[in-house]
Enzyme design. Sequence first.
Site, PDB file in Angstrom:
ATOM      1  N   ILE A  36      18.191  46.301 -22.316  1.00  0.00           N
ATOM      2  CA  ILE A  36      18.858  46.357 -23.620  1.00  0.00           C
ATOM      3  C   ILE A  36      20.357  46.154 -23.492  1.00  0.00           C
ATOM      4  O   ILE A  36      20.990  46.668 -22.563  1.00  0.00           O
ATOM      5  CB  ILE A  36      18.607  47.737 -24.262  1.00  0.00           C
ATOM      6  CG1 ILE A  36      17.118  47.931 -24.526  1.00  0.00           C
ATOM      7  CG2 ILE A  36      19.404  47.922 -25.541  1.00  0.00           C
ATOM      8  CD1 ILE A  36      16.756  49.371 -24.809  1.00  0.00           C
ATOM      9  N   MET A  72      19.899  39.341 -16.113  1.00  0.00           N
ATOM     10  CA  MET A  72      20.806  39.071 -17.223  1.00  0.00           C
ATOM     11  C   MET A  72      21.509  40.337 -17.667  1.00  0.00           C
ATOM     12  O   MET A  72      22.716  40.332 -17.966  1.00  0.00           O
ATOM     13  CB  MET A  72      20.022  38.447 -18.379  1.00  0.00           C
ATOM     14  CG  MET A  72      20.894  38.048 -19.576  1.00  0.00           C
ATOM     15  SD  MET A  72      22.068  36.742 -19.212  1.00  0.00           S
ATOM     16  CE  MET A  72      23.632  37.511 -19.636  1.00  0.00           C
ATOM     17  N   LYS A  73      20.786  41.446 -17.718  1.00  0.00           N
ATOM     18  CA  LYS A  73      21.391  42.714 -18.149  1.00  0.00           C
ATOM     19  C   LYS A  73      22.528  43.123 -17.218  1.00  0.00           C
ATOM     20  O   LYS A  73      23.614  43.498 -17.655  1.00  0.00           O
ATOM     21  CB  LYS A  73      20.326  43.814 -18.191  1.00  0.00           C
ATOM     22  CG  LYS A  73      20.858  45.255 -18.313  1.00  0.00           C
ATOM     23  CD  LYS A  73      21.610  45.490 -19.624  1.00  0.00           C
ATOM     24  CE  LYS A  73      22.177  46.904 -19.680  1.00  0.00           C
ATOM     25  NZ  LYS A  73      21.186  47.904 -20.045  1.00  0.00           N
ATOM     26  N   THR A  74      22.278  43.024 -15.921  1.00  0.00           N
ATOM     27  CA  THR A  74      23.304  43.489 -14.989  1.00  0.00           C
ATOM     28  C   THR A  74      24.508  42.553 -14.994  1.00  0.00           C
ATOM     29  O   THR A  74      25.647  43.000 -14.854  1.00  0.00           O
ATOM     30  CB  THR A  74      22.717  43.659 -13.569  1.00  0.00           C
ATOM     31  OG1 THR A  74      23.623  44.413 -12.774  1.00  0.00           O
ATOM     32  CG2 THR A  74      22.455  42.340 -12.894  1.00  0.00           C
TER      33      THR A  74
END
Length: 306
Positions: free
Chosen positions: A125, A176-178
């Site tokens: 998220i 992608m989140k990190t």
Amino acid sequence: MSLPTIGYIGLGNAGYPMAANLPRAGYTLVVRDADPEREKKFVHEFPSCRIAKPGKDAFNDCEVIITMLPNGKVVRDVVLGENGIGPALKAGTVIIDTSSSSPFDTRALGEELAAHKLLLVDSPITQEFLHAIHDAGATLMIGSDSEEAIQKAKPVLDAMSKYTFVMGRLGAGHAMKTLNNYVSVGSIIALCDALVAGQKFGLDPNVMLDVLNVGTGKNFSTAYSMKEEGLTRRFQTGYQLSLLVKDVKIAKEVIESTGFKTGFPDLALHDLSDGLKLVQDGACHTECLKSWESRAGVTLKRRERD
């Protein structure tokens, strides 16, 4: 067509509001959290939902399981550990990990789950403004090796979010989140540098934020987190500094795995880890300001809440 029953594990600062979007959309949840009071509060607010019974088979009537836990190692323990629920789940059950996990841990878990005929989707998220997750305003990044799993997960994810992006194979969502958080960290560090240097030069940090927010320096921290929670000294974004440090470590691993070399991850870890030494466990990530203030020998002028 009836909606599937969803298992939801992890009702923390992010998990609770994300889970709450599902019964509002008509889903029935079976919930579990390490804190029994969080479970009770949730089913009191949403009487159509129920607390998971004790035992490994508590979720065997669920077609989809969502985890929102501290990291991928905890996710693996919940699913395949000594008391893991995985072996009792029906073949074809989709497990959606919305935690901030390492993409490498996610890929390893996916291989293990495949042996149990279980499908894994990673869908962490982010959000475009502070507390957007409370009103189904999240942005979700999706990764999976199974098109079937994505198709089964997508309606559930759409009910919890405003934006969904399929990023690629399993682990791509977590990557992608990190990297998203890594970019955000760059703005946090630059902003903290600017605020302490600006005040020492004679600028008002609150006016500085006002300028940044109508200029090219505008970002999530200037517009929301540092403005609303950092300079007000309220420190209640719901996102912990320790988790931000963890995310930078994962970003460093992702970057290094590609063979690309850059010095910023080590700088970011150094500066943010210094902040961890000055705050209590569970501190909001905006409390990193205290480290900059300590090094600069200033206390930033407090901002009145809007």
